[in-house]
Design an enzyme around this catalytic site. Structure first.
Site, short mmCIF file in Angstrom:
data_model
loop_
_atom_site.label_atom_id
_atom_site.label_comp_id
_atom_site.label_asym_id
_atom_site.label_seq_id
_atom_site.Cartn_x
_atom_site.Cartn_y
_atom_site.Cartn_z
N SER A 115 0.83 -1.20 0.00
CA SER A 115 0.00 0.00 0.00
C SER A 115 0.86 1.25 0.00
O SER A 115 0.35 2.35 -0.14
CB SER A 115 -0.91 0.00 1.22
OG SER A 115 -0.17 -0.25 2.38
N HIS A 136 -2.81 -3.40 -6.08
CA HIS A 136 -3.21 -2.96 -4.74
C HIS A 136 -4.71 -3.13 -4.54
O HIS A 136 -5.51 -2.38 -5.10
CB HIS A 136 -2.78 -1.49 -4.54
CG HIS A 136 -3.06 -0.97 -3.18
ND1 HIS A 136 -3.35 0.35 -2.92
CD2 HIS A 136 -3.10 -1.59 -1.98
CE1 HIS A 136 -3.55 0.51 -1.64
NE2 HIS A 136 -3.40 -0.65 -1.05
N GLU A 148 -5.80 -0.86 -7.57
CA GLU A 148 -4.85 0.07 -8.20
C GLU A 148 -3.77 -0.77 -8.88
O GLU A 148 -3.12 -1.61 -8.24
CB GLU A 148 -4.20 0.97 -7.15
CG GLU A 148 -5.12 2.08 -6.65
CD GLU A 148 -4.42 3.01 -5.66
OE1 GLU A 148 -4.47 4.23 -5.85
OE2 GLU A 148 -3.82 2.52 -4.68
N ASN A 186 -4.34 5.97 -1.14
CA ASN A 186 -3.86 6.31 0.20
C ASN A 186 -3.37 7.75 0.31
O ASN A 186 -3.34 8.32 1.40
CB ASN A 186 -2.78 5.33 0.63
CG ASN A 186 -3.40 4.03 1.10
OD1 ASN A 186 -4.50 4.03 1.66
ND2 ASN A 186 -2.73 2.92 0.86
N1 CAA Z 1 -16.61 -11.11 3.27
C1 CAA Z 1 -17.92 -11.28 3.19
N2 CAA Z 1 -18.80 -10.45 3.79
C2 CAA Z 1 -18.29 -9.42 4.50
C3 CAA Z 1 -16.90 -9.18 4.62
C4 CAA Z 1 -16.05 -10.10 3.97
N3 CAA Z 1 -14.71 -10.00 4.02
N4 CAA Z 1 -16.70 -8.07 5.38
C5 CAA Z 1 -17.93 -7.62 5.71
N5 CAA Z 1 -18.88 -8.43 5.19
C6 CAA Z 1 -20.32 -8.35 5.29
C7 CAA Z 1 -20.76 -8.10 6.71
O1 CAA Z 1 -20.69 -9.28 7.47
C8 CAA Z 1 -22.19 -7.64 6.51
O2 CAA Z 1 -23.03 -8.75 6.39
P1 CAA Z 1 -24.48 -8.74 7.07
O3 CAA Z 1 -25.16 -7.56 6.46
O4 CAA Z 1 -25.07 -10.04 6.68
O5 CAA Z 1 -24.23 -8.60 8.52
C9 CAA Z 1 -22.11 -6.95 5.16
O6 CAA Z 1 -20.84 -7.27 4.58
C10 CAA Z 1 -22.24 -5.49 5.26
O7 CAA Z 1 -21.38 -5.08 6.27
P2 CAA Z 1 -21.84 -4.10 7.39
O8 CAA Z 1 -23.22 -4.39 7.86
O9 CAA Z 1 -20.75 -4.08 8.43
O10 CAA Z 1 -21.97 -2.70 6.77
P3 CAA Z 1 -21.57 -1.99 5.49
O11 CAA Z 1 -22.76 -1.92 4.64
O12 CAA Z 1 -20.94 -0.77 6.04
O13 CAA Z 1 -20.47 -2.76 4.64
C11 CAA Z 1 -18.15 -2.36 4.25
C12 CAA Z 1 -19.19 -3.04 5.10
C13 CAA Z 1 -18.20 -2.91 2.84
C14 CAA Z 1 -16.81 -2.73 4.88
C15 CAA Z 1 -18.41 -0.84 4.20
O14 CAA Z 1 -18.55 -0.35 5.49
C16 CAA Z 1 -17.33 -0.07 3.52
O15 CAA Z 1 -17.28 0.02 2.31
N6 CAA Z 1 -16.41 0.54 4.32
C17 CAA Z 1 -15.28 1.26 3.80
C18 CAA Z 1 -14.20 0.27 3.49
C19 CAA Z 1 -12.99 0.95 2.89
O16 CAA Z 1 -12.92 2.14 2.70
N7 CAA Z 1 -12.01 0.11 2.57
C20 CAA Z 1 -10.78 0.58 2.03
C21 CAA Z 1 -9.79 0.69 3.12
S1 CAA Z 1 -8.25 1.30 2.52
C22 CAA Z 1 -7.43 -0.07 2.00
O17 CAA Z 1 -7.85 -1.17 2.13
C23 CAA Z 1 -6.15 0.15 1.30
C24 CAA Z 1 -4.97 0.39 2.08
O18 CAA Z 1 -3.90 0.32 1.49
C25 CAA Z 1 -4.95 0.74 3.50
#
Ligand code: CAA
Length: 279
Positions: A115, A136, A148, A186
């Site tokens: 990342s 990425h 990415e 990022n």
């Molecule tokens: N596999 C399968 N299902 C998953 C999962 C996975 N790995 N992770 C979460 N879920 C499921 C949850 O269990 C949930 O299921 P239920 O509804 O049955 O309970 C469903 O997805 C929805 O999750 P939430 O109810 O918690 O709520 P949500 O609608 O907010 O979705 C999310 C979750 C997709 C994570 C959403 O919150 C989101 O998009 N968050 C932002 C994530 C983000 O920005 N990621 C990038 C981070 S930066 C990065 O990764 C790069 C880096 O280099 C640091």
């Protein structure tokens, strides 16, 4: 296609899961059996959730059959592509790629899920910089569409286009980016998270209210402090340090509160506590 994924942590297991879901044979390699076991358990529970919600049609057990595991890097022989998703430490990644470079066929593409580490710098550790590329993925990998595709200084167009098309075939939305600190995602995201932490440190609002501002005023799916907990505060700090050092600009200085929390072991969800507490 046979793909080997190095690292069964959050990102590696997610990448392995996605490739297997899309019918590829995957070898997942890590250094200790307990990391492999945790990774496979994580994949199982994610696949079960997706199957229950009819987001995948194939039975989880069938998909899992396409994932083999190993503790030996030599078992990656015969792969068409390797994807590295081990710890974010340059020396460890460089060491792995140097070893792989010695015994893998020169046609094999090397991809890193880093990342924040320069793809050009990692590629220069091998004799195949033209076949070295950044792939990425985003957390949680099975749900997040973006990949990415990072072009290092010497990465050739064929390699970039190959992994770009491959990411598309996995149901992802790839974007091509150049090898600059933080790439694009990022570089945008981490200063937002860092500033949210500074706002918390200065007592501008509570953590819940800072997250509410982003969720209900900016329509983000999660607040920046919740998201930092999901990503891992150590990862956020590492990336801020890279932005700060490589751009040499004060605006990327990591928040003192972020540094303090990492030093105390509060790393977010993975350690049970970050800005919030987890079971
Ligand atoms: N596999 C399968 N299902 C998953 C999962 C996975 N790995 N992770 C979460 N879920 C499921 C949850 O269990 C949930 O299921 P239920 O509804 O049955 O309970 C469903 O997805 C929805 O999750 P939430 O109810 O918690 O709520 P949500 O609608 O907010 O979705 C999310 C979750 C997709 C994570 C959403 O919150 C989101 O998009 N968050 C932002 C994530 C983000 O920005 N990621 C990038 C981070 S930066 C990065 O990764 C790069 C880096 O280099 C640091």
């Amino acid at each position: 296609m046979k793909v080997t994924v190095f690292g069964a942590g959050t990102m590696g297991r997610g990448i392995a899961q996605v490739f297997a879901t899309y019918n590829h044979d995957v070898l997942l390699i890590d250094v200790e059996q307990k990391f492999i076991d945790n990774g496979i358990n994580g994949i199982k529970s994610s696949l079960n959730k997706l199957y229950e919600k009819k987001q995948i049609n194939e039975e989880p057990a069938k998909i899992l059959e396409r994932i083999k595991t190993s503790l030996k890097i030599e078992d990656s022989k015969g792969s068409d592509l390797v994807i590295e998703a081990i710890v974010e430490k340059f020396e460890m990644k460089a060491d792995l790629f140097k070893k792989l470079d010695e015994f893998l066929d020169p046609r094999v593409i090397f991809a890193s899920n880093t990342s924040s580490i320069s793809i050009t710098r990692l590629a220069s550790m091998t004799k195949r910089p033209e076949k070295f590329v950044g792939m990425h993925f985003f957390n949680p990998v099975p749900l997040m569409k973006l990949v990415e595709i990072v072009k290092g200084e010497k990465t050739d167009e064929n390699t970039v286009n190959y992994v770009y098309d491959l990411a598309k075939s996995l149901g992802k939305i790839p974007v091509k980016v150049q090898d600059y600190p933080g790439f694009v995602a990022n570089r945008i995201l981490m200063p937002l998270i860092n500033e949210a932490i500074n706002a918390l440190m200065e007592g501008v609002a509570t953590k819940e209210d800072i997250d509410s501002v982003a969720k209900f005023g900016l329509n983000h799916p999660m607040g920046p402090l919740e998201l930092a907990d999901l990503i891992g505060l150590d990862v956020c700090l590492d990336i801020m340090n890279v932005l700060y050092q490589d751009f040499g600009d004060q605006r990327y200085a990591p928040s003192p509160l972020l540094k303090r929390m990492v030093a105390s072991g509060k790393l977010g969800r993975k350690s049970g506590e970050g800005f919030y507490k987890y079971k």
